[in-house]
Design a protein around this motif. Structure first.
Motif, PDB file in Angstrom:
ATOM      1  N   ASP A  24       0.794  -1.243   0.000  1.00 20.15           N
ATOM      2  CA  ASP A  24       0.000   0.000   0.000  1.00 20.15           C
ATOM      3  C   ASP A  24       0.824   1.289   0.000  1.00 20.15           C
ATOM      4  O   ASP A  24       0.452   2.263   0.671  1.00 20.15           O
ATOM      5  CB  ASP A  24      -0.955   0.009   1.199  1.00 20.15           C
ATOM      6  CG  ASP A  24      -1.946  -1.146   1.173  1.00 20.15           C
ATOM      7  OD1 ASP A  24      -1.928  -1.931   0.209  1.00 20.15           O
ATOM      8  OD2 ASP A  24      -2.736  -1.261   2.125  1.00 20.15           O
ATOM      9  N   PHE A  29      -2.027   7.322   0.871  1.00 21.59           N
ATOM     10  CA  PHE A  29      -1.502   7.233   2.231  1.00 21.59           C
ATOM     11  C   PHE A  29      -0.298   8.135   2.459  1.00 21.59           C
ATOM     12  O   PHE A  29      -0.008   8.499   3.598  1.00 21.59           O
ATOM     13  CB  PHE A  29      -1.117   5.782   2.563  1.00 21.59           C
ATOM     14  CG  PHE A  29      -2.299   4.859   2.623  1.00 21.59           C
ATOM     15  CD1 PHE A  29      -3.236   4.979   3.637  1.00 21.59           C
ATOM     16  CD2 PHE A  29      -2.512   3.910   1.634  1.00 21.59           C
ATOM     17  CE1 PHE A  29      -4.351   4.156   3.685  1.00 21.59           C
ATOM     18  CE2 PHE A  29      -3.622   3.078   1.676  1.00 21.59           C
ATOM     19  CZ  PHE A  29      -4.546   3.207   2.698  1.00 21.59           C
ATOM     20  N   PHE A  35      -6.621   9.763   1.294  1.00 20.84           N
ATOM     21  CA  PHE A  35      -7.379   9.079   2.354  1.00 20.84           C
ATOM     22  C   PHE A  35      -6.696   9.209   3.719  1.00 20.84           C
ATOM     23  O   PHE A  35      -7.356   9.487   4.729  1.00 20.84           O
ATOM     24  CB  PHE A  35      -7.546   7.602   1.975  1.00 20.84           C
ATOM     25  CG  PHE A  35      -8.234   6.771   3.005  1.00 20.84           C
ATOM     26  CD1 PHE A  35      -9.551   7.035   3.376  1.00 20.84           C
ATOM     27  CD2 PHE A  35      -7.581   5.712   3.627  1.00 20.84           C
ATOM     28  CE1 PHE A  35     -10.195   6.257   4.343  1.00 20.84           C
ATOM     29  CE2 PHE A  35      -8.218   4.927   4.577  1.00 20.84           C
ATOM     30  CZ  PHE A  35      -9.524   5.206   4.938  1.00 20.84           C
ATOM     31  N   LEU A  39      -8.229  11.061   7.356  1.00 23.96           N
ATOM     32  CA  LEU A  39      -8.428  10.450   8.675  1.00 23.96           C
ATOM     33  C   LEU A  39      -7.780  11.280   9.778  1.00 23.96           C
ATOM     34  O   LEU A  39      -7.789  10.887  10.944  1.00 23.96           O
ATOM     35  CB  LEU A  39      -7.837   9.030   8.692  1.00 23.96           C
ATOM     36  CG  LEU A  39      -8.460   8.021   7.722  1.00 23.96           C
ATOM     37  CD1 LEU A  39      -7.696   6.703   7.766  1.00 23.96           C
ATOM     38  CD2 LEU A  39      -9.921   7.784   8.033  1.00 23.96           C
ATOM     39  N   GLU A  72      -4.589  -0.754  -1.393  1.00 24.02           N
ATOM     40  CA  GLU A  72      -5.901  -0.801  -0.744  1.00 24.02           C
ATOM     41  C   GLU A  72      -6.847   0.114  -1.519  1.00 24.02           C
ATOM     42  O   GLU A  72      -6.504   1.251  -1.831  1.00 24.02           O
ATOM     43  CB  GLU A  72      -5.808  -0.326   0.717  1.00 24.02           C
ATOM     44  CG  GLU A  72      -7.171  -0.367   1.421  1.00 24.02           C
ATOM     45  CD  GLU A  72      -7.132   0.079   2.888  1.00 24.02           C
ATOM     46  OE1 GLU A  72      -6.028   0.273   3.427  1.00 24.02           O
ATOM     47  OE2 GLU A  72      -8.220   0.242   3.467  1.00 24.02           O
ATOM     48  N   LYS A 132      -7.786  -4.434   4.926  1.00 21.49           N
ATOM     49  CA  LYS A 132      -6.470  -4.114   5.466  1.00 21.49           C
ATOM     50  C   LYS A 132      -5.490  -5.269   5.204  1.00 21.49           C
ATOM     51  O   LYS A 132      -4.317  -5.032   4.949  1.00 21.49           O
ATOM     52  CB  LYS A 132      -6.561  -3.827   6.975  1.00 21.49           C
ATOM     53  CG  LYS A 132      -7.528  -2.705   7.346  1.00 21.49           C
ATOM     54  CD  LYS A 132      -7.249  -1.408   6.619  1.00 21.49           C
ATOM     55  CE  LYS A 132      -8.215  -0.305   7.048  1.00 21.49           C
ATOM     56  NZ  LYS A 132      -8.167   0.852   6.090  1.00 21.49           N
ATOM     57  N   VAL A 157       3.117   0.355   4.296  1.00 23.12           N
ATOM     58  CA  VAL A 157       2.412   1.138   5.318  1.00 23.12           C
ATOM     59  C   VAL A 157       0.985   0.620   5.490  1.00 23.12           C
ATOM     60  O   VAL A 157       0.407   0.074   4.558  1.00 23.12           O
ATOM     61  CB  VAL A 157       2.385   2.629   4.923  1.00 23.12           C
ATOM     62  CG1 VAL A 157       3.786   3.194   4.902  1.00 23.12           C
ATOM     63  CG2 VAL A 157       1.691   2.883   3.587  1.00 23.12           C
ATOM     64  N   THR A 158       0.434   0.825   6.701  1.00 22.46           N
ATOM     65  CA  THR A 158       1.118   1.297   7.885  1.00 22.46           C
ATOM     66  C   THR A 158       1.448   0.096   8.785  1.00 22.46           C
ATOM     67  O   THR A 158       0.790  -0.926   8.700  1.00 22.46           O
ATOM     68  CB  THR A 158       0.260   2.297   8.709  1.00 22.46           C
ATOM     69  OG1 THR A 158      -0.949   1.659   9.138  1.00 22.46           O
ATOM     70  CG2 THR A 158      -0.116   3.516   7.882  1.00 22.46           C
ATOM     71  N   VAL A 161      -1.412  -1.332  10.896  1.00 19.25           N
ATOM     72  CA  VAL A 161      -2.696  -1.586  10.233  1.00 19.25           C
ATOM     73  C   VAL A 161      -2.482  -2.616   9.119  1.00 19.25           C
ATOM     74  O   VAL A 161      -2.540  -3.816   9.359  1.00 19.25           O
ATOM     75  CB  VAL A 161      -3.355  -0.266   9.752  1.00 19.25           C
ATOM     76  CG1 VAL A 161      -4.708  -0.539   9.105  1.00 19.25           C
ATOM     77  CG2 VAL A 161      -3.555   0.684  10.940  1.00 19.25           C
ATOM     78  N   CYS A 162      -2.202  -2.181   7.903  1.00 22.30           N
ATOM     79  CA  CYS A 162      -2.163  -3.152   6.800  1.00 22.30           C
ATOM     80  C   CYS A 162      -0.961  -4.081   6.859  1.00 22.30           C
ATOM     81  O   CYS A 162      -1.054  -5.246   6.438  1.00 22.30           O
ATOM     82  CB  CYS A 162      -2.243  -2.424   5.462  1.00 22.30           C
ATOM     83  SG  CYS A 162      -3.877  -1.678   5.226  1.00 22.30           S
ATOM     84  N   TYR A 187       1.600   6.430  11.065  1.00 19.01           N
ATOM     85  CA  TYR A 187       1.298   7.810  11.443  1.00 19.01           C
ATOM     86  C   TYR A 187       1.532   8.018  12.944  1.00 19.01           C
ATOM     87  O   TYR A 187       1.500   9.142  13.427  1.00 19.01           O
ATOM     88  CB  TYR A 187      -0.163   8.134  11.120  1.00 19.01           C
ATOM     89  CG  TYR A 187      -0.537   7.973   9.658  1.00 19.01           C
ATOM     90  CD1 TYR A 187       0.091   8.740   8.671  1.00 19.01           C
ATOM     91  CD2 TYR A 187      -1.516   7.081   9.261  1.00 19.01           C
ATOM     92  CE1 TYR A 187      -0.255   8.599   7.336  1.00 19.01           C
ATOM     93  CE2 TYR A 187      -1.882   6.933   7.930  1.00 19.01           C
ATOM     94  CZ  TYR A 187      -1.251   7.696   6.972  1.00 19.01           C
ATOM     95  OH  TYR A 187      -1.601   7.562   5.645  1.00 19.01           O
TER      96      TYR A 187
HETATM   97  N1  TIU Z   1      -2.688   0.495   4.231  1.00 20.73           N
HETATM   98  C1  TIU Z   1      -3.131   0.790   5.458  1.00 20.73           C
HETATM   99  O1  TIU Z   1      -2.438   0.633   6.447  1.00 20.73           O
HETATM  100  N2  TIU Z   1      -4.406   1.332   5.525  1.00 20.73           N
HETATM  101  C2  TIU Z   1      -4.818   2.193   6.521  1.00 20.73           C
HETATM  102  O2  TIU Z   1      -5.955   2.619   6.536  1.00 20.73           O
HETATM  103  N3  TIU Z   1      -3.871   2.561   7.449  1.00 20.73           N
HETATM  104  C3  TIU Z   1      -4.026   3.465   8.453  1.00 20.73           C
HETATM  105  O3  TIU Z   1      -3.107   3.566   9.283  1.00 20.73           O
HETATM  106  N4  TIU Z   1      -5.109   4.219   8.513  1.00 20.73           N
END
Ligand code: TIU
Length: 225
Positions: A24, A29, A35, A39, A72, A132, A157-158, A161-162, A187
């Motif tokens: 991703d 990102f 996106f 957030l 994603e 994810k 990343v991140t 998460v993913c 992040y």
């Molecule tokens: N690719 C991924 O990690 N999707 C996310 O939404 N990550 C966040 O940290 N929001």
């Protein structure tokens, strides 16, 4: 068999059955107006991963490793977008809404593209994922099986998460994952650290954590031999 310095113990790389999995690294990102920023995140925090991933990618290409990129995103008609995912966080701009790089997290839009610094080459599979995890509702497992891949060197990343979701999915399917700490980012610096700690704890409950330079050294030694 190259032995790569890693935690909790060295990773035995088998290049013929290893793939570089880049998760991703999309404009959505890493660039403003996408996106990630919708957030409430500072997308600049992820950019330190770009140069080390470029270096690993170059070494993996030279060594002839399988390279797989993921993105994603959702269908333009959003038929694969769970209502819960769209509503989560009550963002001012939601998935599918129009932002500075086109519709957020929608396939075919500029923001959905992989950043130009890491553009895939023809022949490198790109896996489009609606969730994810890189395995959920994708053909990643079929691609890996068809190439007899059993090890994944993971970047992207991140971290929490993913990357974490994909590593957990891979681990349950029997893949050995080596996650490169300098090639994954979050992040939230504290979540980055915790995300890596969770992978390598308990004797490597989900996999290994290493660094790009060790992989590059192993691959370079192999391709010049
Ligand atoms: N690719 C991924 O990690 N999707 C996310 O939404 N990550 C966040 O940290 N929001």
């Amino acid at each position: 068999m190259p032995l790569i310095e890693a935690e909790p113990y060295p990773f035995e790389l088998m290049p013929q059955c290893a793939a570089l999995l880049i998760i991703d690294m999309q404009r959505d990102f890493l660039e403003p107006g996408g996106f990630g920023e919708s957030l409430g995140n500072d997308v600049g925090l992820l950019r330190r991963t770009i140069a080390p991933i470029q270096a690993v990618l170059a070494a993996a290409r030279d060594a002839g490793l399988t390279i797989i990129h993921t993105r994603e995103g959702h269908r333009p008609d959003l038929a694969d977008l769970p209502a819960a995912k769209k509503a989560r966080g009550k963002p001012a701009l939601a998935i599918g809404d129009r932002g500075a790089m086109g519709r957020l997290l929608v396939r075919g839009e500029p923001g959905h593209d992989i950043i130009p610094e890491l553009r895939p080459l023809p022949g490198e599979p790109i896996v489009d994922k609606p969730g994810k995890g890189a395995f959920y509702a994708t053909d990643l497992e079929a691609i890996l099986r068809n190439r007899s891949i059993r090890q994944l060197i993971v970047c992207g990343v991140t971290t929490e998460v993913c990357v974490n979701t994909s590593v957990r999915e891979a681990n349950d399917r029997g893949y050995d994952c080596l996650v490169l700490a300098d090639c994954v980012g979050s992040y939230f610096p504290e979540f980055h650290q915790a995300g890596l700690a969770m992978i390598k704890a308990q004797g490597g409950i989900f996999g290994w954590v290493g660094r790009s330079q060790a992989v590059i050294a192993a691959l370079t030694e192999r391709s010049t031999r």
